[in-house]
Enzyme design. Structure first.
Site, PDB file in Angstrom:
ATOM      1  N   GLU A 142       0.846  -1.193   0.000  1.00 21.79           N
ATOM      2  CA  GLU A 142       0.000   0.000   0.000  1.00 21.79           C
ATOM      3  C   GLU A 142       0.880   1.241   0.000  1.00 21.79           C
ATOM      4  OE1 GLU A 142      -3.113   0.052   2.966  1.00 21.79           O
ATOM      5  OE2 GLU A 142      -2.941   2.232   3.200  1.00 21.79           O
ATOM      6  N   GLU A 156      -2.729  11.334   3.141  1.00 25.01           N
ATOM      7  CA  GLU A 156      -3.893  11.206   4.010  1.00 25.01           C
ATOM      8  C   GLU A 156      -3.789  12.266   5.097  1.00 25.01           C
ATOM      9  OE1 GLU A 156      -4.244   7.344   5.787  1.00 25.01           O
ATOM     10  OE2 GLU A 156      -2.113   7.194   6.219  1.00 25.01           O
TER      11      GLU A 156
END
Length: 272
Positions: free
Chosen positions: A152, A157
């Site tokens: 990932e 974020e």
């Protein structure tokens, strides 16, 4: 983000870069000869869904491994082009199929997948306690090997209660969830919800570099990673706004709704 993730280390244990690209050029990379190989400029009409040749959706309210509260839909109330060259994802406070919030999670899985190069998106984030926007990637083999073996790459974020700070992170076998490899970047002046910013990674067989507005704030070298390097395969793109969850905490009475992530474009480049 996402599947089976425990809380990240608190920000005090994460290296936070508190200067902007205007004040420190020491980590800028040399200019590379990039050639754009794919993009979505989101130039559709107001109310239109994103291009189905590029995007599909995750749907539902499973908690997504993080105790998230939203129900992801593909409704225009949660995701649509705005007619001004943007895609807008909207998180809403509303009861829907048993969930107290709705949002959208857009992905290019099975449609547009990439190995190496520069991946970037220009966007403006939402904000507020319990709001968790992200622009990220998962390995295309996730349905075969599961997470975190698939790998990932979290390009961006943000914890909505900290609207001046974003994080860039890698998850893989031996370095996932609370042990992920991560670094944060903070604006010296301003917030990521007030203006558009450019978030990118430059990725090759030996390293992944993380950028905000073309300032490189983190390089992760393959040779220095303890654990298996799983970033030598194709990955697909994801944009979403989660509401609540282990990483960001939960909304409060001070969290305004609706909240929007506005995406100007997403582009992928290869070196010539």
């Amino acid at each position: 983000m996402k599947n089976n993730i425990l809380s990240f280390l608190v920000l005090s244990l994460t290296a936070v870069v508190l200067w902007s690209c205007e004040t420190d050029k020491s980590q800028q990379l040399e200019k590379k000869n990039w050639q754009m190989v794919w993009s979505d400029e989101f130039n559709g009409n107001s109310g239109e869904a994103p291009n189905a040749a590029n995007w599909t959706y995750d749907i539902g309210a499973s908690g997504w491994g993080n105790q998230e509260l939203q129900y992801y839909t593909s409704r225009p109330e949660n995701i649509q082009q705005d007619g001004n060259g943007n895609l807008v994802i909207t998180a809403r406070k509303e009861s829907y199929n048993g969930a107290p919030f709705t949002s959208a999670r857009l992905k290019s899985q099975g449609l547009q997948e990439f190995k190496y190069g520069r991946v970037e998106a220009r966007l403006k984030t939402p904000y507020g306690p319990g709001i968790w926007p992200a622009f990220w990637m998962l390995g295309s083999n996730i349905n075969t090997v599961s997470w975190p073996q698939c790998g990932e790459i979290d390009i961006m974020e943000l914890k909505g209660q900290l609207p001046s700070i974003i994080s860039g992170t890698l998850h893989g076998p031996g370095y996932s969830a609370g042990n992920a490899i991560t670094k944060s970047y903070g604006l010296q002046n301003g917030r990521f919800d007030n203006d558009f910013h450019l978030f990118a990674v430059e990725w090759n067989e030996s390293s992944i570099d993380f950028f905000v507005d073309d300032y490189m704030y983190q390089r992760i070298d393959r040779s220095k990673v303890t654990g298996e390097w799983v970033f030598d395969q194709s990955f697909f793109l994801i944009f979403n706004i989660a509401v609540g969850g282990n990483y960001v905490g939960f909304p409060t009475n001070q969290t305004p709704f609706p909240q929007k992530m506005t995406i100007d474009y997403v582009r992928v480049y290869k070196q010539q």
